[in-house]
Scaffold this motif. Structure first.
Motif, short mmCIF file in Angstrom:
data_model
loop_
_atom_site.label_atom_id
_atom_site.label_comp_id
_atom_site.label_asym_id
_atom_site.label_seq_id
_atom_site.Cartn_x
_atom_site.Cartn_y
_atom_site.Cartn_z
N GLU A 32 3.22 -46.37 -7.06
CA GLU A 32 2.13 -46.64 -8.36
C GLU A 32 1.54 -47.18 -9.14
OE1 GLU A 32 5.63 -42.52 -8.66
OE2 GLU A 32 6.49 -45.19 -9.42
N ARG A 33 1.73 -48.28 -9.11
CA ARG A 33 1.11 -49.15 -10.12
C ARG A 33 0.06 -49.69 -9.74
NH1 ARG A 33 5.04 -54.16 -12.00
NH2 ARG A 33 7.18 -53.02 -11.80
N GLU B 176 8.72 -48.96 -14.63
CA GLU B 176 9.24 -47.31 -14.69
C GLU B 176 8.49 -46.92 -13.26
OE1 GLU B 176 8.75 -43.94 -17.65
OE2 GLU B 176 9.46 -45.94 -19.25
N LEU B 177 7.75 -47.80 -12.62
CA LEU B 177 6.72 -47.44 -11.68
C LEU B 177 7.20 -47.38 -10.36
CD1 LEU B 177 2.95 -47.37 -13.42
CD2 LEU B 177 4.68 -45.60 -13.01
N LEU C 40 -3.35 -39.94 -13.65
CA LEU C 40 -2.87 -40.20 -15.06
C LEU C 40 -1.94 -39.78 -16.30
CD1 LEU C 40 -5.79 -42.21 -16.05
CD2 LEU C 40 -3.83 -43.52 -15.55
N SER C 41 -2.88 -37.83 -16.16
CA SER C 41 -1.97 -37.06 -16.74
C SER C 41 -0.33 -37.15 -16.64
CB SER C 41 -2.91 -35.53 -16.75
OG SER C 41 -3.70 -35.45 -17.36
N GLY C 42 -0.27 -36.74 -14.45
CA GLY C 42 0.90 -37.20 -14.44
C GLY C 42 2.33 -38.02 -14.55
N LEU C 43 1.53 -38.95 -14.85
CA LEU C 43 2.45 -40.04 -14.89
C LEU C 43 2.75 -39.64 -16.62
CD1 LEU C 43 0.76 -43.29 -13.71
CD2 LEU C 43 2.35 -42.02 -12.70
N ARG C 44 2.11 -39.21 -17.22
CA ARG C 44 2.27 -38.99 -19.39
C ARG C 44 2.85 -37.82 -18.95
NH1 ARG C 44 -2.01 -36.10 -22.80
NH2 ARG C 44 -0.81 -36.69 -24.88
N ILE C 45 3.02 -36.77 -18.03
CA ILE C 45 3.76 -36.00 -18.15
C ILE C 45 5.57 -36.00 -17.91
CG2 ILE C 45 4.73 -33.34 -16.81
CD1 ILE C 45 1.28 -33.42 -17.69
N GLU C 46 5.02 -37.13 -16.72
CA GLU C 46 6.88 -37.14 -16.66
C GLU C 46 6.75 -38.48 -17.10
OE1 GLU C 46 6.16 -39.08 -12.01
OE2 GLU C 46 6.05 -36.65 -11.22
#
Length: 486
Positions: A459-460, A454-455, A428-434
């Motif tokens: 990823e979903r 976007e996914l 989740l943090s990786g998705l947020r940072i990207e």
């Protein structure tokens, strides 16, 4: 989601968050007895080809002497070289532990403008690292940015330097840095800005009349910041604090720093949880009363304050003021079942957006319609779970990852469950940072609202799995603490 990265990361500072200080040590320390003459010590330094020597006995350092000390304290002052070396030694030693990260040593050198740092292995010294050692290892942005922050002499200079932090996060995202490393590096930049602002404040207002600890809370306290966020901080003052004598000084100091952070992009906390607010600039004894009240009478506001201020980490000043406070709080919380039950109930207000059939529900209306709030729907629930494990187990760790690891070791949660939560947090943090990096690259402000378009399909599915892990663990705590209510 395939997060493999076959290329070498472009920012060598990533390795500094994982590399221990021991990796920088090149040789055993050179130590001399306190009674040895200055002249004899200088000869040993020449023979050993070192720029500093430790003064001490049996591996326990009492002082440090550098080439600069020989020049400034002996030659420039015409001191007799037959005097004992201890006469010119620096006896206030700033050290790092052998297991600390190399980045910690770098920040210490930059903050104090020192060039030699003893490395301790328990009570004995394992070696000395120098600024030359650091320069030979460092290369890119985070390392140089930290140094640039400490070279600034004005708030305007700090504002200009802080503008580069967004670019740092984009570089980290491009280098496929782990969310843990990214959060730690971005938080370290905030620490550096805060420390430098405090140094500038002390230069303007004079030395502090009593010791203090500047404390970061919230995401900065957990070393989990991304991009720029609002500021959460407080001041723990020595109990010798007298409002009549010292109040104006600390009010001015706190306002200078909070105003400076706001100018650097860390906006004022909407809830005014900042050191510039009178309530959060208090002596140690008053902070003890605060936590006692919050634990004994866990009302909604008390629970909110506990969530913010339990995630505290020392930044600058007198570390013992915070550490003694945290130690006392952690001795109290494990047996407070009613308090913990309220914390669980409060944590359950943030639920992953999963329907009965496992589908992901997006926000239905408003500015962010059709998106998922990665922060409040996924990351915050994991932070809340980890905080409750820490409170229940008397765990001293502050970062979410370290709390989960410690909770597994203490038995608050199984090792498998802890790994699941850490994996969910990383994803989740990786998705947020990207997502934030993409927005910043387009010149838009960073946010936490992700469109599912976007996914990829993979990823979903991973997003559903991450949400399911969180929801499952929330259910476990609900049964443990809220069955039959309280």
């Amino acid at each position: 989601m395939d997060t493999s990265n076959t290329s070498r990361p472009t920012d060598d500072s990533l390795s500094w968050t994982a590399t221990p200080v021991r990796a920088l040590l090149r040789r055993p320390p050179v130590m001399v007895e306190p009674e040895l003459s200055i002249h004899a010590t200088a000869r040993i330094m020449r023979e050993q080809r070192v720029s500093s020597v430790l003064v001490g006995r049996d591996g326990i350092p009492l002082g440090l002497v550098t080439d600069r000390d020989l020049r400034n304290r002996v030659l420039a002052e015409g001191r007799d070289p037959a005097q004992p070396i201890m006469a010119i030694a620096t006896t206030t030693l700033h050290t790092v532990d052998i297991g600390d990260h190399a980045f910690d040593a770098l920040l210490l050198m930059a903050r104090l403008n020192i060039h030699h740092v003893p490395v301790m292995d328990g009570p004995r010294v394992a070696g000395v690292i120098t600024s030359t050692d650091v320069q030979q290892q460092q290369s890119n942005s985070a390392v140089y940015l930290a140094g640039a922050i400490y070279r600034q002499d004005t708030v305007d200079g700090l504002v200009a330097t802080a503008a580069r932090i967004g670019a740092l996060q984009r570089q980290l995202a491009a280098a496929h840095a782990s969310p843990h490393a990214t959060g730690r590096l971005v938080s370290a930049m905030t620490d550096a800005l805060t420390s430098r602002l405090l140094q500038l404040a002390e230069a303007r207002f004079g030395p502090p009349p009593v010791p203090y600890a500047w404390v970061a809370a919230g995401s900065q306290g957990r070393n989990e910041q991304t991009a720029k966020s609002d500021q959460d901080n407080c001041l723990v003052l020595d109990d010798g604090y007298d409002p009549a004598q010292h109040g104006d000084y600390f009010e001015a100091l706190a306002r200078f720093v909070c105003d400076g952070l706001n100018a650097c992009g860390y906006v004022y906390c909407p809830g005014e949880m900042m050191a510039m607010t009178d309530a959060w600039r208090q002596p140690h004894a008053r902070w003890r009363e605060y936590f006692h009240q919050w634990i004994e009478r866990p009302e909604p506001k008390a629970l909110m304050l506990t969530c913010v201020f339990f995630d505290q980490r020392f930044v600058y000043g007198e570390r013992a003021l915070l550490e003694s406070l945290r130690a006392e709080v952690l001795r109290r919380t494990p047996g407070q079942r009613i308090f913990l039950a309220h914390m669980v109930s409060n944590a359950l207000t943030h639920q992953p957006p999963l329907g009965w059939l496992g589908g992901i529900h997006t926000i239905r209306s408003g500015e962010h319609e059709g998106t998922v709030d990665l922060k409040h729907s996924g990351i915050v629930p994991i932070i809340d779970l980890a905080r409750i494990y820490a409170l229940a187990g008397g765990i001293t760790a502050v970062s979410t990852r370290e709390r989960l690891q410690a909770a597994a070791s203490s038995g608050e949660i199984t090792a498998a469950r802890a790994r699941d939560l850490i994996d969910a947090l990383d994803f989740l943090s990786g998705l947020r940072i990207e997502h934030q990096a993409r927005l910043m690259a387009e010149g838009r402000p960073a946010d936490n609202y992700l469109h599912l378009q976007e996914l990829s399909e993979l990823e979903r599915r991973h997003l559903k799995d991450a949400f399911a892990v969180v929801k499952d663990l929330q259910g476990v705590l609900e049964k443990r603490y809220l069955a039959g209510r309280f």
